[in-house]
Motif scaffolding. Structure first.
Motif, short mmCIF file in Angstrom:
data_model
loop_
_atom_site.label_atom_id
_atom_site.label_comp_id
_atom_site.label_asym_id
_atom_site.label_seq_id
_atom_site.Cartn_x
_atom_site.Cartn_y
_atom_site.Cartn_z
N ASP B 9 0.83 -1.20 0.00
CA ASP B 9 0.00 0.00 0.00
C ASP B 9 0.87 1.25 0.00
O ASP B 9 0.52 2.27 -0.60
CB ASP B 9 -0.93 0.03 1.22
CG ASP B 9 -2.19 -0.80 0.95
OD1 ASP B 9 -2.34 -1.27 -0.19
OD2 ASP B 9 -3.01 -0.96 1.87
N SER B 10 2.01 1.18 0.70
CA SER B 10 2.90 2.35 0.78
C SER B 10 3.69 2.54 -0.50
O SER B 10 3.98 3.66 -0.90
CB SER B 10 3.89 2.19 1.94
OG SER B 10 3.18 1.90 3.11
N PRO B 12 2.99 1.37 -3.94
CA PRO B 12 2.20 0.66 -4.95
C PRO B 12 2.96 0.54 -6.26
O PRO B 12 3.82 1.36 -6.55
CB PRO B 12 0.99 1.56 -5.13
CG PRO B 12 1.47 2.93 -4.75
CD PRO B 12 2.48 2.72 -3.67
N VAL B 18 -3.60 3.68 -5.22
CA VAL B 18 -3.86 3.31 -3.83
C VAL B 18 -5.32 3.63 -3.53
O VAL B 18 -5.82 4.68 -3.91
CB VAL B 18 -2.95 4.14 -2.89
CG1 VAL B 18 -3.26 3.81 -1.44
CG2 VAL B 18 -1.49 3.88 -3.21
#
Lengths: 126, 126
Positions: B9-10, B12, B18
């Motif tokens: 998620d951090s 991508p 995201v």
């Protein structure tokens, strides 16, 4: 297989009984009637299942039921003379045919049919 | 894949937007509603088809319809964030979702969704 079927009828393989014209007519009638009854049952069951579908799992349950029944029926109703005593034995054991439907077949065939039905019944009871 | 999803998620992958917490909630709601509606349609169609079965070919027609629809639905409703803009684009193009169902998603995602819907519509028209 290059042997014409007329020759096969004259020189059948061992244990493969020859079916006379009248026996073939009786066999075809019994076979078609049993198949028709079984398909009618599946149609009724499918209508019943469909009318009771409430959620997606019921829907895919109906699909699964139809696929299974189609495969079973395809496998069971094998109209080859080499298979017919087995087919009729199974139908007899399942109660889908009665002895009266097979009346007119030679005693050799009736004996094989009854014998296979008995074998299946014993397998089921075991 | 050994990368934990929090790290994904951090960082991508390029072109994989995201999804924020609120966007995920909107996406889930829109996805579930479209799937529910589509399954409801299939249930209604299956009931209708079943009620009209008259012969075995109708029965196997129902089986075939159910198998096809199940495969299509399984394929179409793919809830992976990497696939969602395509999924929503298709649902938009099919009229199964409206822009209002997607309201609250970021403009980047709406742009991708509309663009894919337009692409599909042009494919269909071609």
């Amino acid at each position: 297989m290059t042997t014409p079927s007329a020759t096969q009828d004259s020189y059948p393989y061992q244990n493969e009984p020859v079916w006379s014209k009248s026996e073939k007519a009786i066999a075809r009638k019994a076979f078609d009637a049993a198949l028709k009854r079984e398909l009618h049952e599946v149609i009724q069951e499918a209508k019943q299942m469909a009318s009771q579908i409430k959620q997606p799992s019921d829907l895919w349950g109906l699909e699964h039921y139809l696929t299974q029944r189609r495969k079973e029926i395809d496998h069971k109703y094998d109209y080859r003379y080499s298979q017919l005593t087995h087919v009729f034995g199974k139908l007899l054991q399942e109660g889908r045919l009665g002895e009266e439907d097979l009346s007119g077949l030679g005693e050799d065939k009736l004996k094989s049919i009854r014998s296979f039905a008995k074998f299946l019944a014993e397998m089921e009871a075991a």
